[in-house]
Enzyme design. Structure first.
Site, PDB file in Angstrom:
ATOM      1  N   ASP A  44       0.827  -1.198   0.000  1.00 34.04           N
ATOM      2  CA  ASP A  44       0.000   0.000   0.000  1.00 34.04           C
ATOM      3  C   ASP A  44       0.863   1.251   0.000  1.00 34.04           C
ATOM      4  OD1 ASP A  44      -2.952   1.119   0.900  1.00 34.04           O
ATOM      5  OD2 ASP A  44      -1.320   2.279   1.805  1.00 34.04           O
ATOM      6  N   TYR A  49       2.629  10.071  -0.222  1.00 29.29           N
ATOM      7  CA  TYR A  49       3.814   9.546   0.462  1.00 29.29           C
ATOM      8  C   TYR A  49       5.106   9.899  -0.269  1.00 29.29           C
ATOM      9  CZ  TYR A  49       0.390   6.453   2.787  1.00 29.29           C
ATOM     10  OH  TYR A  49      -0.673   5.934   3.471  1.00 29.29           O
ATOM     11  N   LYS A  74      -3.053   5.747  -3.728  1.00 28.87           N
ATOM     12  CA  LYS A  74      -4.137   6.683  -3.397  1.00 28.87           C
ATOM     13  C   LYS A  74      -3.907   8.011  -4.097  1.00 28.87           C
ATOM     14  CE  LYS A  74      -3.744   4.763   1.256  1.00 28.87           C
ATOM     15  NZ  LYS A  74      -2.314   4.448   1.143  1.00 28.87           N
ATOM     16  N   HIS A 105      -7.807   9.441  -1.442  1.00 28.69           N
ATOM     17  CA  HIS A 105      -7.096   9.453  -0.159  1.00 28.69           C
ATOM     18  C   HIS A 105      -7.844  10.214   0.945  1.00 28.69           C
ATOM     19  CE1 HIS A 105      -2.745   9.340   1.631  1.00 28.69           C
ATOM     20  NE2 HIS A 105      -3.649   8.984   2.505  1.00 28.69           N
ATOM     21  N   ASN A 134     -10.471   7.412   4.685  1.00 27.73           N
ATOM     22  CA  ASN A 134     -10.802   8.476   5.644  1.00 27.73           C
ATOM     23  C   ASN A 134     -12.191   9.069   5.416  1.00 27.73           C
ATOM     24  OD1 ASN A 134      -8.145   8.513   6.990  1.00 27.73           O
ATOM     25  ND2 ASN A 134      -7.414   9.255   5.010  1.00 27.73           N
ATOM     26  N   SER A 182      -2.862   1.955  10.472  1.00 25.03           N
ATOM     27  CA  SER A 182      -2.436   2.189  11.861  1.00 25.03           C
ATOM     28  C   SER A 182      -3.014   1.149  12.820  1.00 25.03           C
ATOM     29  CB  SER A 182      -2.819   3.594  12.329  1.00 25.03           C
ATOM     30  OG  SER A 182      -2.188   4.588  11.545  1.00 25.03           O
ATOM     31  N   GLY A 185      -1.661   1.500  16.225  1.00 26.92           N
ATOM     32  CA  GLY A 185      -1.711   2.834  16.786  1.00 26.92           C
ATOM     33  C   GLY A 185      -0.705   3.763  16.124  1.00 26.92           C
ATOM     34  N   ILE A 234       8.657  -6.803  10.861  1.00 25.21           N
ATOM     35  CA  ILE A 234       7.967  -7.044   9.592  1.00 25.21           C
ATOM     36  C   ILE A 234       7.461  -8.490   9.553  1.00 25.21           C
ATOM     37  CG2 ILE A 234       8.347  -7.339   7.105  1.00 25.21           C
ATOM     38  CD1 ILE A 234      10.181  -4.880   7.228  1.00 25.21           C
ATOM     39  N   ASN A 237       4.590  -9.032  12.227  1.00 21.67           N
ATOM     40  CA  ASN A 237       3.305  -8.446  11.846  1.00 21.67           C
ATOM     41  C   ASN A 237       2.563  -9.299  10.817  1.00 21.67           C
ATOM     42  OD1 ASN A 237       3.863  -6.287  13.524  1.00 21.67           O
ATOM     43  ND2 ASN A 237       4.500  -4.919  11.880  1.00 21.67           N
TER      44      ASN A 237
END
Length: 280
Positions: A44, A49, A74, A105, A134, A182, A185, A234, A237
């Protein structure tokens, strides 16, 4: 690898690699290649970015066939007035003639116009899925009422402190899957992974608190895109698909919800829905 099926029947990996702030030419590329090595196939990025070219170069160097990759980018809201040139630039930067998912985005500027461009590219087969990011329920309902092709993803902040329980009901009602960014967090929330509940459950499963936090989201059928530059993290996760949390553990983690997103707004979806119901 586990997948979710988007509304248009496209398979999307349920765990992907987020590239926000992955920008260093050497370390950034190394992190992406480490993610490929760990098993990630969803990557992603975003125009905002500034790293699409880096991501494209790393994925090209990885040697993984294009058809095995799921690449998301995005559109930046500053390009919404004239999105075609920037969208074509994204294809070039990412070294691909099609994209798996392209997202609006932010709900700023003329995103209606930009979304119609995405619809055109989708119809031509150059983009396999289109979506938003968002968008709170009110804005999502409004867009759905004003577009031809319903968004197939809404990428929003979701983690144990921001679980979005009420909002998820709206997204489910309108058939728009959520993708979580996130999931661990933000940098301003170091206490998240120090929660006693996560530590206790992690010990029971021989996992890390981060893996429990990610698993909690994935187990609800929500795709996640955690980001790390550390090779071990990495791998960790990504290694969240070989165990399950019990119902009691899921309930315990649900109690950690602070209902406080760091990013985005939350408007009243009922107002928008009633407005369109009257028009109908």
């Amino acid at each position: 690898m586990e997948y979710i099926i988007l509304p248009n029947n496209l398979k999307m990996p349920i765990v992907g690699y987020g590239t926000y702030k992955v920008s260093d030419e050497v370390e950034g590329k190394k992190a992406i290649l480490n993610a490929v090595k760990a098993g990630y196939r969803l990557f992603d990025t975003a125009q905002q970015y500034g790293n699409e070219k880096l991501v494209g170069e790393a994925l090209a160097e990885s040697g993984v066939p294009r058809e095995e990759l799921f690449i998301t980018t995005k559109l930046h809201f500053k390009t919404f007035d004239n999105p075609v040139p920037k969208l074509e630039e994204s294809f070039k930067n990412l070294q691909t003639d099609y994209l798996d998912l392209v997202i609006i985005h932010w709900p700023y500027g003329d995103y209606y116009k930009a979304y119609k461009v995405l619809e055109d590219y989708y119809k031509k087969g150059k983009i396999k899925a289109i979506g938003v990011s968002n968008f709170d329920p009110a804005r999502l309902v409004d867009l759905i009422k004003n577009c031809e092709i319903k968004p197939m993803v809404n990428q929003i902040e979701v983690n144990i402190y921001c679980q979005r329980k009420e909002e998820l009901k709206w997204y489910k009602k309108y058939g728009v899957p959520v993708e979580a960014y996130s999931p661990l967090g933000h940098g301003s929330q170091p206490e998240l992974l120090q929660e006693k509940t996560l530590i206790r459950i992690a010990k029971a499963h021989d996992k890390t608190p981060a893996q429990i936090a990610i698993r909690y989201i994935v187990q609800q059928g929500i795709p996640v895109i955690p980001k790390s530059g550390n090779e071990n993290r990495i791998k960790e996760n990504f290694d969240v698909l070989d165990f399950s949390l019990t119902e009691e553990e899921m309930n315990d983690i649900a109690l950690l919800d602070k209902k406080a997103p760091i990013v985005g707004r939350s408007e009243d979806p009922f107002v928008v829905e009633r407005l369109y119901d009257k028009k109908d």
